[in-house]
Design a protein around this motif. Structure first.
Motif, PDB file in Angstrom:
ATOM      1  N   LYS A  29      28.821  96.521  37.071  1.00 52.30           N
ATOM      2  CA  LYS A  29      28.445  95.112  37.150  1.00 52.30           C
ATOM      3  C   LYS A  29      29.314  94.425  38.182  1.00 52.30           C
ATOM      4  O   LYS A  29      30.494  94.734  38.303  1.00 52.30           O
ATOM      5  N   VAL A  31      29.998  90.423  39.613  1.00 50.66           N
ATOM      6  CA  VAL A  31      29.701  89.000  39.525  1.00 50.66           C
ATOM      7  C   VAL A  31      30.543  88.273  40.565  1.00 50.66           C
ATOM      8  O   VAL A  31      31.750  88.496  40.643  1.00 50.66           O
ATOM      9  N   VAL A  40      25.286  87.000  39.640  1.00 51.70           N
ATOM     10  CA  VAL A  40      25.370  88.417  39.270  1.00 51.70           C
ATOM     11  C   VAL A  40      24.650  89.232  40.333  1.00 51.70           C
ATOM     12  O   VAL A  40      23.436  89.123  40.497  1.00 51.70           O
ATOM     13  N   ASP A  43      23.862  94.598  38.044  1.00 50.96           N
ATOM     14  CA  ASP A  43      23.961  94.522  36.594  1.00 50.96           C
ATOM     15  C   ASP A  43      23.568  95.868  35.995  1.00 50.96           C
ATOM     16  O   ASP A  43      22.482  96.385  36.271  1.00 50.96           O
ATOM     17  N   ASP A  44      24.461  96.413  35.190  1.00 55.86           N
ATOM     18  CA  ASP A  44      24.205  97.642  34.450  1.00 55.86           C
ATOM     19  C   ASP A  44      23.614  98.738  35.339  1.00 55.86           C
ATOM     20  O   ASP A  44      22.566  99.294  35.054  1.00 55.86           O
ATOM     21  N   SER A  79      33.364  94.074  38.092  1.00 58.80           N
ATOM     22  CA  SER A  79      33.351  93.058  37.045  1.00 58.80           C
ATOM     23  C   SER A  79      33.033  93.694  35.699  1.00 58.80           C
ATOM     24  O   SER A  79      33.162  93.067  34.653  1.00 58.80           O
ATOM     25  N   TYR A 234      20.907  90.427  39.886  1.00 61.37           N
ATOM     26  CA  TYR A 234      20.735  91.466  38.861  1.00 61.37           C
ATOM     27  C   TYR A 234      20.095  92.720  39.452  1.00 61.37           C
ATOM     28  O   TYR A 234      19.190  93.296  38.869  1.00 61.37           O
ATOM     29  N   LYS A 236      19.422  96.468  40.466  1.00 61.82           N
ATOM     30  CA  LYS A 236      19.716  97.775  39.888  1.00 61.82           C
ATOM     31  C   LYS A 236      18.893  98.805  40.644  1.00 61.82           C
ATOM     32  O   LYS A 236      18.218  98.471  41.622  1.00 61.82           O
TER      33      LYS A 236
END
Lengths: 273, 365
Positions: A29, A31, A40, A43-44, A79, A234, A236
């Protein structure tokens, strides 16, 4: 189109099938705090790369590709989540993860050889001076600068400077080679030359490599696997594509491969949606 | 050969001679002749124009001053005195010359006089040396200090002293400003902590620095045999001039290309290696820009400081000439003015050459 392999299946890549995992990103992650609240970027994000695998990452500008690469390099703080390289968690930058930056980033006050030497000194502190010089000369020779050991960056063209950049990265004998749009600033002829050169050396050294690129053809030509990132925030991994072309590759065979345009249009299709 | 001499000329700041070399070599004679005329003759023309205007101006001032003197004599002492005064001025008698801006010719005479003076003083010096050589040898054998020449210094000696003072001040400025600049540049918090100090002390006038240094040095150094005035003036020069280098160094160090720092991180260089192999070389161009400004500031404030510190040198030469009001004092002051200007220019040229040497974009072979 159905013939394309979208999920990672190492059975079609026999040279990688029994290789151990070299790099693993878990729940990554990132941010960036902004005045309007947190932004962000990633994310993941999950990513597993095997030893000696060549992966290219493609995505739109600002999707966080470079952020991901600098995080793996240890130049950018996480993060959340973690990055494991060869069984060890990444804490900061180190010569086991060599980076080729988009601009050659050579130290302008040093000659080509000295630019390599400063890294080689760090990685092989116990070798004799002659051995270290030998390593520098070997890699400069490999990238086609056998006659320019003592030239300064200002005396070299941009393409030649990036050759030195490649030599500097390989001379560190890294576990992972990180390439951040390495040929983005070059004209298309020079870019082609350097792609060939990169694959040639990589074929010999068999170093795990991650290349970030904008260029669909480049991503197919270089990699065993192309990773497509969704646009941020976000961001990915949106999709993956295995490129099972035989190695060592040459440009002509790849371009003439019957499946080449299927792969290409699959990637373009992803980027356009 | 040709390219080499052009390179040397450019390095020395004599680039305007380049077309002449091309011309001698026989390439594009017409074009190079025009370039040479533009580059070298136009400045010459303007120099002559300057001297001409100066001469006219000095003449006008001289005449008005002379008229006033005659008029004054007439009012105070009558017609006969006025005629005497006129005759006296025309005869070139020293006592009644109008005291005003000297003409170029008078300045040139003063220059010659200063040169003659220098020659006679150096002759006196060597005679003196010969005379006391035997005594000095004896004194040395007895462990005593040798007798030195204590007569008036010549103009050239004054220049030498000034250069020494500036050199000492410059070295001091460099030794203080570069290390502090590097340390401040490396740390954001230190930069914030000391910024007020730099901003406040930077604009302080040379005179105040001199007084401050005087207060400290007079307490610290009690030994009368040490040349205090030299120490005071060189320290003051250094303190006045060091700010440009300090600011430039810290700016250079704090603005090192991020890519270079990333290279250092990837290679895991330690702090020492990071400073000496990456940060310092990367900021050398800015450091040398700062040092160049420091030299010119040092030379500029030197005159004022010498004048006040009563240390020998060009500054006190100018002040003494102004005070003693001799017939050719004004002309000598103007000679000093040109000498100061030319030396300042030469110093700047030297620093420019060094600075060019330090800029790595030019590819020095």
């Amino acid at each position: 189109m159905e013939a394309l392999l979208k999920k990672v299946d190492y059975q079609v890549m026999p040279h990688l099938e029994d290789k151990p995992v070299m790099l693993e990103c878990q729940g990554l992650k990132k941010v960036y705090p902004t005045p309007k609240g947190d932004y962000v970027v990633l994310d993941d994000l999950k990513l597993t790369i095997k030893q000696s695998e060549f992966v290219s990452i493609i995505g739109h500008s600002g999707c966080g590709k470079s952020t991901l690469l600098t995080m793996i390099a240890g130049l950018n703080e996480l993060s959340g989540g973690k990055i494991i390289v060869d069984g060890l968690e990444v804490r900061d930058a180190g010569p086991d993860r060599a980076v080729v930056f988009q601009s050659p980033s050579l130290l302008p006050w040093l000659t080509a050889q000295q630019n390599l030497m400063i890294g080689v000194n760090q990685v092989f502190p116990h070798g004799s001076k002659a051995e270290r010089v030998e390593i520098c000369k070997y890699y400069l020779d490999k990238v086609g600068l056998g006659n320019d050991f003592n030239k300064r960056p200002s005396e070299l063209s941009q393409g030649m400077q990036q050759r030195v950049g490649l030599a500097r990265a390989f001379a560190l004998k890294p576990k992972v080679l990180l390439l951040d749009e390495p040929f983005g600033m070059l004209d298309s002829l020079t870019r082609g030359e350097l792609q060939d050169l990169l694959l040639e050396i990589w074929q010999k050294e068999q170093i795990t490599a991650i290349a970030i690129t904008h260029d669909v053809d480049e991503s197919i030509f270089l990699a065993d696997r192309v990773i497509m990132m969704t646009s941020g925030p976000y961001a990915k991994i949106g999709d993956e594509l295995v490129i099972p072309f035989e190695r060592p590759r040459n440009r002509k065979d790849v371009l003439e491969h019957p499946d080449y345009y299927d792969y290409r249009s699959y990637l373009l299709n992803f980027l356009n949606h | 050969m040709k390219n080499k001499s052009i390179k040397t000329l450019k390095f020395l700041g004599l680039g305007f001679l380049e077309p002449l070399i091309h011309m001698i070599d026989g390439e594009e004679r017409r074009k190079n002749a025009t370039r040479f005329v533009k580059g070298s003759l136009l400045p010459l023309v303007s120099i002559f124009l300057f001297i001409f205007l100066w001469h006219q101006g000095a003449m006008a001032l001289y005449n008005s001053e002379a008229k006033e003197r005659i008029e004054k004599a007439r009012i105070e002492q009558g017609e006969q005195a006025a005629l005497d005064m006129k005759a006296c001025i025309e005869s070139g008698e020293v006592s009644c010359q109008p005291n005003t801006l000297p003409s170029p010719a008078k300045v040139y005479q003063a220059y010659i006089a200063l040169w003659q003076d220098h020659l006679s003083i150096s002759q006196k010096k060597s005679e003196f040396k010969e005379k006391v050589s035997e005594t000095n040898a004896q004194r040395e054998a007895q462990g005593l200090d040798p007798i030195t020449y204590t007569g008036r210094p010549s103009f050239l000696d004054q220049i030498g002293t000034s250069l020494k003072t500036v050199a000492a001040g410059f070295l001091l400025a460099m030794l203080i400003a570069v290390p502090i600049g590097v340390v401040i540049g490396l740390s954001d918090s230190l930069r914030t902590a000391f910024n007020w100090l730099i901003q406040i002390f930077k604009p302080v006038s040379p005179v105040v620095w001199l007084l401050l240094v005087f207060m400290v040095v007079k307490t610290v150094i009690k030994d009368p045999s040490i040349d205090k005035s030299f120490i005071i003036s060189s320290i003051s020069v250094g303190l006045c001039a060091m700010w440009a280098t300090l600011v430039n160094t810290s700016m250079g160090v704090s603005s090192v290309d991020k890519d270079y720092l990333n290279v250092a991180k990837v290679l895991k260089l330690n702090i020492g290696q990071n400073i000496f192999k990456i940060v310092l070389p990367a900021s050398l161009p800015l450091i040398f820009t700062g040092l160049r400004i420091t030299v010119s500031v040092a030379w500029m404030v030197l005159i004022a400081i010498e004048l006040l510190a009563q240390s020998p040198g060009l500054g006190s030469f100018v002040w003494e000439e102004f005070q003693n009001g001799g017939n050719d004092s004004n002309a000598k002051i103007i000679v000093a003015m040109f000498v100061i200007g030319i030396i300042g220019f030469v110093l700047d040229r030297i620093m420019l050459s060094v600075q060019n040497l330090m800029t790595f974009n030019k590819g020095i072979a």
